[in-house]
Structure formats: structure tokens, C-alpha cells
Motif scaffolding. Structure first.
Motif, PDB file in Angstrom:
ATOM      1  N   THR A  62       2.062   2.258   8.943  1.00 49.06           N
ATOM      2  CA  THR A  62       0.725   2.023   9.493  1.00 49.06           C
ATOM      3  C   THR A  62      -0.284   2.943   8.823  1.00 49.06           C
ATOM      4  O   THR A  62       0.045   4.063   8.425  1.00 49.06           O
ATOM      5  N   TYR A  63      -1.488   2.442   8.702  1.00 52.61           N
ATOM      6  CA  TYR A  63      -2.619   3.215   8.196  1.00 52.61           C
ATOM      7  C   TYR A  63      -3.745   3.105   9.214  1.00 52.61           C
ATOM      8  O   TYR A  63      -4.050   1.994   9.667  1.00 52.61           O
ATOM      9  N   GLU A  88      -4.964   0.193  13.699  1.00 49.70           N
ATOM     10  CA  GLU A  88      -4.142   0.541  12.547  1.00 49.70           C
ATOM     11  C   GLU A  88      -3.758  -0.724  11.800  1.00 49.70           C
ATOM     12  O   GLU A  88      -3.480  -1.756  12.422  1.00 49.70           O
ATOM     13  N   CYS A  94      -7.379   2.619  10.720  1.00 52.86           N
ATOM     14  CA  CYS A  94      -8.580   1.900  10.295  1.00 52.86           C
ATOM     15  C   CYS A  94      -9.796   2.624  10.869  1.00 52.86           C
ATOM     16  O   CYS A  94      -9.758   3.118  11.994  1.00 52.86           O
ATOM     17  N   PRO A 132       0.795  -1.232   0.000  1.00 48.30           N
ATOM     18  CA  PRO A 132       0.000   0.000   0.000  1.00 48.30           C
ATOM     19  C   PRO A 132       0.826   1.281   0.000  1.00 48.30           C
ATOM     20  O   PRO A 132       0.320   2.342  -0.331  1.00 48.30           O
ATOM     21  N   ALA A 133       2.091   1.215   0.351  1.00 47.07           N
ATOM     22  CA  ALA A 133       2.942   2.411   0.401  1.00 47.07           C
ATOM     23  C   ALA A 133       3.904   2.466  -0.789  1.00 47.07           C
ATOM     24  O   ALA A 133       4.909   3.169  -0.743  1.00 47.07           O
TER      25      ALA A 133
END
Length: 80
Positions: free
Chosen positions: A40-41, A55, A43, A22-23
Motif C-alpha cells: 500500500t501507498y 491508500e 494517497c 510501483p514496488a
């Protein structure tokens, strides 16, 4: 000097790029060539969370074959 030709008493900052996941394509500055970078993203939570946060965690590992800038970190598909 250590085995990579760097002075161990000096902090080294280098440009790195993330590959995959995703990055993908994100560029950053890292210090002293860490073996792993964690991304980290946040949630979105549904319902009452009582202050809890969640996350998604992605782990990227440094490609040891790349010796110059930009360093490259690939997504670790085995990470949780």
C-alpha cells in the motif's frame, strides 16, 4: 513434512523480491511463502477528510516456479 519438504510445525522465513508495478525491486522477508503480498501507498487527500485516510493497494502473487531464495512475486495486473 509437507509436499514442499518443509516441517509444518516450523516457521520458515525467506527473502523475496517484488517484480513490476510501483514496488518493483523491493526485497523483503516473508514467512511461510504466502501466495499473495499486498503493498500500500498513502494517497494525498484534498479538502476536509474528517480523519479518513486513503491508500493505493497493489497485489503481488508468488511465482510458484521459483523454489529457492529469493522468492519472486509479480504484480497482479487484475487486482484493483
Amino acid at each position: 513434512m509437507n509436499d514442499q519438504g518443509r516441517d509444518p510445525g516450523r516457521t520458515m522465513r525467506e527473502t523475496a523480491v517484488l517484480d513490476g508495478g510501483p514496488a518493483d525491486g523491493i526485497r523483503m522477508r516473508v514467512t511461510d511463502r504466502p501466495a499473495v503480498v499486498q503493498v500500500t501507498y498513502p494517497c494525498e487527500l484534498e479538502g476536509p477528510a474528517g480523519g479518513a485516510q486513503a491508500e493505493a493497494v497493489y497485489v503481488y502473487r508468488r511465482d510458484p516456479r521459483v523454489q529457492g531464495e529469493p522468492l519472486r512475486y509479480g504484480i497482479d495486473r487484475a487486482s484493483p
